[in-house]
Motif scaffolding. Structure first.
Motif, short mmCIF file in Angstrom:
data_model
loop_
_atom_site.label_atom_id
_atom_site.label_comp_id
_atom_site.label_asym_id
_atom_site.label_seq_id
_atom_site.Cartn_x
_atom_site.Cartn_y
_atom_site.Cartn_z
N GLY A 9 18.43 -89.00 -61.78
CA GLY A 9 19.18 -87.85 -62.32
C GLY A 9 18.66 -86.55 -61.75
N GLY A 20 26.22 -90.81 -59.61
CA GLY A 20 25.66 -91.97 -58.91
C GLY A 20 26.62 -92.50 -57.84
N THR A 39 17.53 -93.78 -58.30
CA THR A 39 17.91 -92.39 -58.57
C THR A 39 17.40 -91.99 -59.94
OG1 THR A 39 20.07 -93.04 -59.46
CG2 THR A 39 19.99 -92.49 -57.11
N ASN A 47 21.76 -86.46 -52.48
CA ASN A 47 21.43 -85.70 -53.70
C ASN A 47 22.30 -84.45 -53.80
OD1 ASN A 47 19.36 -87.39 -54.46
ND2 ASN A 47 17.71 -86.06 -53.74
N GLY A 84 16.04 -86.33 -58.77
CA GLY A 84 16.29 -86.72 -57.38
C GLY A 84 16.31 -88.22 -57.16
P1 ATP Z 1 26.19 -91.71 -63.24
O1 ATP Z 1 26.19 -93.03 -63.98
O2 ATP Z 1 26.11 -90.50 -64.14
O3 ATP Z 1 27.26 -91.59 -62.21
P2 ATP Z 1 23.67 -92.69 -62.28
O4 ATP Z 1 23.09 -92.95 -63.63
O5 ATP Z 1 24.12 -93.84 -61.46
O6 ATP Z 1 24.85 -91.63 -62.39
P3 ATP Z 1 21.71 -90.64 -61.71
O7 ATP Z 1 20.32 -91.02 -61.34
O8 ATP Z 1 21.95 -90.07 -63.06
O9 ATP Z 1 22.63 -91.91 -61.38
O10 ATP Z 1 22.26 -89.57 -60.64
C1 ATP Z 1 22.44 -89.88 -59.28
C2 ATP Z 1 22.06 -88.68 -58.45
O11 ATP Z 1 22.89 -87.57 -58.85
C3 ATP Z 1 20.64 -88.20 -58.64
O12 ATP Z 1 19.74 -88.88 -57.77
C4 ATP Z 1 20.76 -86.72 -58.27
O13 ATP Z 1 20.73 -86.55 -56.88
C5 ATP Z 1 22.17 -86.36 -58.78
N1 ATP Z 1 22.10 -85.78 -60.13
C6 ATP Z 1 22.35 -86.40 -61.31
N2 ATP Z 1 22.14 -85.55 -62.36
C7 ATP Z 1 21.76 -84.37 -61.81
C8 ATP Z 1 21.40 -83.10 -62.36
N3 ATP Z 1 21.38 -82.88 -63.68
N4 ATP Z 1 21.06 -82.11 -61.49
C9 ATP Z 1 21.07 -82.31 -60.15
N5 ATP Z 1 21.41 -83.49 -59.59
C10 ATP Z 1 21.73 -84.51 -60.40
#
Ligand code: ATP
Length: 315
Positions: free
Chosen positions: A228, A257, A226, A291, A231
Motif C-alpha cells: 500500500g 494493485g 506490495t 508504484n 510501496g
Molecule cells: P487493491 O486491492 O486496493 O487494488 P492491493 O491490496 O492489491 O490493492 P496494495 O499493496 O494496497 O495492493 O497497493 C498496490 C500498490 O498501489 C502499492 O504498492 C503502491 O504502489 C500503490 N498504493 C496503494 N495505496 C497507496 C497509497 N495510499 N499511497 C500511495 N500509493 C499507494
C-alpha cells in the motif's frame, strides 16, 4: 514487442455513494466496470501495451457495457466471449469510514465462470508474451480449467506468467480450498505478486522472508510484495529491490494493485526485460513506474477510468 493477456473475470462493481459500516446500511450504489484481470488489461493498454482480455460476459446490458468499455480503453476484446446461458457477474461493495471494504458477489453461476476450454483453444502464445491471472475465477467451474489450459500452453511457449491471487474470501465456502487452489496454481507462475495483507493467509507465515521461502517451494522464482502506501518489494531469484510509494492523498484505493500489475507488465514488455535477467537498477525502476501508476489511481474514484496514460504518468 510481446502481448499482454489477462484471464478471468470482468464484472460490474456496484460501489456505494456514501460510506457505511456494512453493505446492508448502503442506500445507493453506482455502476462501475471492474474485475481485477479486466482492470489489469486496461491499465496496460492505457500505457500503450498490446493487451488482450480473455473472459466471458453475459449477452445482457451489463455484458455489452463491459465489452464496450474495455475496448474503449484500447484492450483487444477478440477473446472476450459472450453467452446467453448466464448473466454478467455483479459485485456490491461497501466502504467504511476506516477504508475497510466489504464485497458481496452475485454469480450463481455468472457468465465469467462458464468460459470453456473450447472458447480459448485458438489462443497461441510466444516467449515474448505476458499472462496475468488471479484466484477469483479458480473456483470449481469451467473457467478454472480453461485458465489452466491456457497457463499450460503459455508455460510451454516460455511466456512470462504473473499470478496475483487477489483473494476474495467470501467467494469460497472453504478457505482451506481457496488456499490450496492458490498454492496449486503457483506452479504455473514465474512471478507471484501478493499484497502484504495476503501473505500470511497464503503461506501461513507472517514474516515476508519466510513466506517467500514457502512460495519458492511451489516452484515460483520471483515474488513481488506490495505494501500500500509503503510501496513495493521485488524478491527476484538473483536480487532484491524496494521502491517507495509515491506520496499522494488517496481517496479510493480500488484498482491500485491491478494498476500496479498492468504497469509492471507494460514496463517489462516495453523494455524487453525478463524477470530472470533484469538488472537490480531496472527492476527498481520498474517498481517505481508501477508504484507511480498505482498511486495515481488512488487519487480518483474508480479503477479503469483512473488508470493513467503514459502521458499522464510522465507529467
Ligand atoms: P487493491 O486491492 O486496493 O487494488 P492491493 O491490496 O492489491 O490493492 P496494495 O499493496 O494496497 O495492493 O497497493 C498496490 C500498490 O498501489 C502499492 O504498492 C503502491 O504502489 C500503490 N498504493 C496503494 N495505496 C497507496 C497509497 N495510499 N499511497 C500511495 N500509493 C499507494
Amino acid at each position: 514487442m510481446g502481448k499482454i493477456y489477462t484471464i478471468g473475470e470482468a464484472l460490474i462493481d456496484f460501489i456505494p455513494v456514501q460510506t457505511a459500516a456494512s453493505l446492508s446500511a448502503v442506500d445507493a450504489f453506482q455502476k462501475r466496470p471492474g474485475g481485477a484481470p479486466a482492470n489489469v488489461a486496461v491499465a496496460a493498454a492505457k500505457l500503450g501495451a498490446e493487451a488482450y482480455f480473455v473472459g466471458m460476459v453475459g449477452d445482457d446490458p451489463f455484458g455489452h457495457f463491459l465489452k464496450d468499455t474495455i475496448a474503449g480503453y484500447g484492450v483487444n476484446t477478440r477473446y472476450l466471449k459472450t453467452t446467453k446461458k448466464a448473466k454478467t457477474a455483479l459485485a456490491f461493495v461497501s466502504l467504511a469510514d476506516d477504508g475497510q471494504r466489504d464485497f458481496s458477489f452475485y454469480r450463481n453461476p455468472s457468465a465469467d465462470l462458464l468460459l470453456d476450454k473450447s472458447d480459448v483453444e485458438e489462443i497461441e502464445f510466444t516467449s515474448e508474451d505476458y499472462i496475468s491471472f488471479g484466484s477469483v475465477d479458480l473456483v470449481e467451474y469451467p473457467v478454472k480449467y480453461a485458465t489452466e489450459y491456457l497457463l499450460q500452453k503459455a508455460k510451454a511457449a516460455n511466456a512470462t506468467i504473473l499470478f496475483d491471487p487477489n483473494i476474495r474470501k467470501d467467494l469460497w465456502d472453504d478457505l482451506n480450498e481457496c488456499r490450496q487452489t492458490i498454492l496449486t496454481f503457483m506452479k504455473y507462475a514465474n512471478i507471484v505478486k501478493m499484497a502484504d495483507d495476503e501473505v500470511e493467509f497464503i503461506t501461513g507465515k507472517s514474516s515476508v522472508k519466510e513466506a517467500i521461502e514457502v512460495v519458492k517451494q511451489y516452484g515460483v522464482e520471483h515474488v513481488i510484495v506490495t505494501y500500500g502506501p509503503e510501496g513495493s518489494d521485488a524478491y527476484l531469484k538473483h536480487c532484491h529491490s524496494h521502491a517507495d510509494a509515491h506520496k499522494v492523498d488517496p481517496i479510493d484505493t480500488t484498482g491500485a494493485g491491478d494498476t500496479f500489475v498492468g504497469a509492471l507488465l507494460y514496463y517489462l514488455d516495453h523494455y524487453k526485460q525478463k524477470p530472470d535477467q533484469i538488472s537490480p537498477e531496472m527492476i527498481k525502476d520498474g517498481l517505481c513506474f508501477a508504484n507511480h501508476a498505482a498511486a495515481i489511481v488512488t487519487t480518483k474514484k474508480g479503477a479503469m477510468n483512473a488508470a493513467p496514460t503514459l502521458e499522464e504518468l510522465q507529467k
